[in-house]
Design a protein around this motif. Structure first.
Motif, mmCIF file in Angstrom:
data_model
loop_
_atom_site.group_PDB
_atom_site.id
_atom_site.type_symbol
_atom_site.label_atom_id
_atom_site.label_comp_id
_atom_site.label_asym_id
_atom_site.label_seq_id
_atom_site.Cartn_x
_atom_site.Cartn_y
_atom_site.Cartn_z
ATOM 1 N N ILE A 94 49.156 35.580 33.169
ATOM 2 C CA ILE A 94 50.137 34.516 32.983
ATOM 3 C C ILE A 94 50.005 33.980 31.582
ATOM 4 N N GLY A 95 51.136 33.720 30.946
ATOM 5 C CA GLY A 95 51.114 33.177 29.602
ATOM 6 C C GLY A 95 50.478 34.147 28.630
ATOM 7 N N SER A 96 49.990 33.596 27.517
ATOM 8 C CA SER A 96 49.398 34.443 26.482
ATOM 9 C C SER A 96 47.949 34.065 26.206
ATOM 10 N N ASN A 97 47.317 33.430 27.172
ATOM 11 C CA ASN A 97 45.978 32.900 26.916
ATOM 12 C C ASN A 97 44.907 33.537 27.792
ATOM 13 N N TYR A 98 45.083 34.774 28.176
ATOM 14 C CA TYR A 98 44.054 35.569 28.855
ATOM 15 C C TYR A 98 43.754 35.123 30.271
ATOM 16 N N GLN A 99 44.548 34.227 30.832
ATOM 17 C CA GLN A 99 44.331 33.813 32.215
ATOM 18 C C GLN A 99 44.985 34.789 33.175
ATOM 19 N N LEU A 100 44.427 34.820 34.383
ATOM 20 C CA LEU A 100 44.983 35.612 35.467
ATOM 21 C C LEU A 100 45.296 34.703 36.642
ATOM 22 N N ILE A 101 46.328 35.071 37.399
ATOM 23 C CA ILE A 101 46.556 34.421 38.680
ATOM 24 C C ILE A 101 46.292 35.464 39.754
ATOM 25 N N TRP A 102 45.567 35.049 40.811
ATOM 26 C CA TRP A 102 44.991 35.994 41.748
ATOM 27 C C TRP A 102 45.694 35.955 43.094
ATOM 28 N N GLY A 103 45.763 37.121 43.749
ATOM 29 C CA GLY A 103 46.166 37.173 45.136
ATOM 30 C C GLY A 103 45.039 36.663 46.025
ATOM 31 N N ALA A 104 45.361 36.457 47.302
ATOM 32 C CA ALA A 104 44.397 35.866 48.240
ATOM 33 C C ALA A 104 43.373 36.873 48.752
ATOM 34 N N GLY A 105 43.601 38.156 48.497
ATOM 35 C CA GLY A 105 42.626 39.161 48.895
ATOM 36 C C GLY A 105 43.018 39.915 50.154
ATOM 37 N N PRO B 39 37.486 31.268 51.391
ATOM 38 C CA PRO B 39 38.089 32.285 52.259
ATOM 39 C C PRO B 39 39.595 32.091 52.400
ATOM 40 N N GLY B 40 40.340 33.176 52.212
ATOM 41 C CA GLY B 40 41.790 33.136 52.380
ATOM 42 C C GLY B 40 42.557 32.549 51.214
ATOM 43 N N LEU B 41 41.833 32.080 50.193
ATOM 44 C CA LEU B 41 42.506 31.456 49.046
ATOM 45 C C LEU B 41 42.299 32.242 47.757
ATOM 46 N N GLY B 42 41.567 33.311 47.806
ATOM 47 C CA GLY B 42 41.347 34.095 46.606
ATOM 48 C C GLY B 42 40.480 33.351 45.601
ATOM 49 N N LEU B 43 40.706 33.655 44.325
ATOM 50 C CA LEU B 43 39.982 33.000 43.246
ATOM 51 C C LEU B 43 40.923 31.995 42.582
ATOM 52 N N ARG B 44 40.488 30.764 42.524
ATOM 53 C CA ARG B 44 41.298 29.729 41.879
ATOM 54 C C ARG B 44 40.599 29.250 40.613
ATOM 55 N N GLY B 58 42.654 24.728 34.449
ATOM 56 C CA GLY B 58 43.236 25.751 35.297
ATOM 57 C C GLY B 58 44.073 25.130 36.391
ATOM 58 N N ASP B 59 44.063 25.756 37.556
ATOM 59 C CA ASP B 59 44.896 25.296 38.666
ATOM 60 C C ASP B 59 44.318 24.083 39.388
ATOM 61 N N ILE B 60 42.979 23.957 39.413
ATOM 62 C CA ILE B 60 42.342 22.908 40.217
ATOM 63 C C ILE B 60 41.248 22.195 39.425
ATOM 64 N N PRO B 61 41.579 21.511 38.325
ATOM 65 C CA PRO B 61 40.542 20.887 37.493
ATOM 66 C C PRO B 61 40.026 19.539 37.989
ATOM 67 N N GLU B 62 40.712 18.946 38.963
ATOM 68 C CA GLU B 62 40.373 17.583 39.387
ATOM 69 C C GLU B 62 38.954 17.557 39.957
ATOM 70 N N GLY B 63 38.162 16.608 39.464
ATOM 71 C CA GLY B 63 36.788 16.450 39.937
ATOM 72 C C GLY B 63 35.777 17.279 39.170
ATOM 73 N N TYR B 64 36.260 18.053 38.190
ATOM 74 C CA TYR B 64 35.384 18.927 37.403
ATOM 75 C C TYR B 64 35.578 18.663 35.914
ATOM 76 N N SER B 65 34.538 18.956 35.138
ATOM 77 C CA SER B 65 34.662 19.018 33.693
ATOM 78 C C SER B 65 33.831 20.195 33.208
ATOM 79 N N VAL B 66 34.008 20.575 31.964
ATOM 80 C CA VAL B 66 33.290 21.731 31.417
ATOM 81 C C VAL B 66 32.789 21.413 30.021
#
Lengths: 112, 114
Positions: A94-105, B39-44, B58-66
């Motif tokens: 996604i986008g141009s910043n090396y990120q991926l969006i993943w399926g649930a498996g 489980p069931g949510l993949g990698l977020r 990313g998609d779920i940054p709330e409650g985290y910092s880096v």
């Protein structure tokens, strides 16, 4: 937001048969599509990837096909073996910043 | 051979504690990622860094910092751990050379918040 849908969530096949896992993506700008395998208790590892300028790629028993018009891509495993049992994840850039969006498996079970 | 290591395989913390998860890679990769796997949510994706001192949510940054003070090290901080942060945390790194490349994962940290 952008997403990747992966089906099926569980796939059970007889040893020696073929397995197919399908993913659809929403971001028309996606141009990189990797597949990762995660064995139980292990880290995910790349097994094959494809870029948007090709429609198919093969590596021994595994192959990936990409249909950019329909925005879907698939993993094909032929002559399945017990060691193919694992969870498989698809992903799309996604986008141009090396990120991926993943399926649930997909949990692949190989029946003896 | 790329090696990505994480500071702990298993961690048990109490609600409200500050938690540090550390990731180190030895391949001079520009990009580093923190994911959580449920489980069931993949990698977020929680956070992503493409250079020293650079970070993106990313998609779920709330409650985290880096924190990324050195190229090889990327830390995930839970400022005040909560039970809904119980999960498997995976770190990954990749090279920027030539565009998208393989992400190499660490072994994961299974965090339990009581």
């Amino acid at each position: 937001g952008e997403n990747v849908e992966q089906h099926p969530s569980t796939l059970s096949v007889q040893e020696g048969d073929s397995a197919v896992i399908k993913c659809t993506y929403s971001d028309s700008a996606s141009n990189y599509f990797p597949w990762y395998k995660q064995e139980l208790g292990k880290r995910p590892q790349l097994i094959i990837d494809i870029r948007s300028n090709v429609g198919e790629k093969k590596d021994q028993r595994i192959a990936v096909t990409l249909n950019k018009t329909a925005k879907h891509f698939s993993l094909h495993i032929t002559e399945t073996q017990p060691e193919d049992s694992a969870v498989y994840f698809c992903a799309a850039s996604i986008g141009s910043n090396y990120q991926l969006i993943w399926g649930a498996g997909t949990k692949l079970i190989i029946k003896p | 051979d790329v090696k990505v290591t994480q500071s702990s395989r298993y961690l048990v913390k109490r609600t409200g504690e500050k938690v540090f998860l550390e990731c180190v890679q030895d391949m001079d990769h520009e990009n580093m990622f923190w994911y959580r796997q449920d489980p069931g949510l993949g990698l977020r994706l929680i956070y992503f860094s493409y250079d020293v001192k650079m970070k993106e949510k990313g998609d779920i940054p709330e409650g985290y910092s880096v924190s990324r003070e050195k190229k090889e090290r990327f830390s995930l901080i839970l400022e005040s751990a909560s039970t809904n942060q119980t999960s498997m945390y995976l770190c990954a790194s990749s090279s920027s050379a030539g565009g998208h490349n393989e992400q190499f994962f660490g072994p994961g940290t299974r965090l339990t918040v009581l």
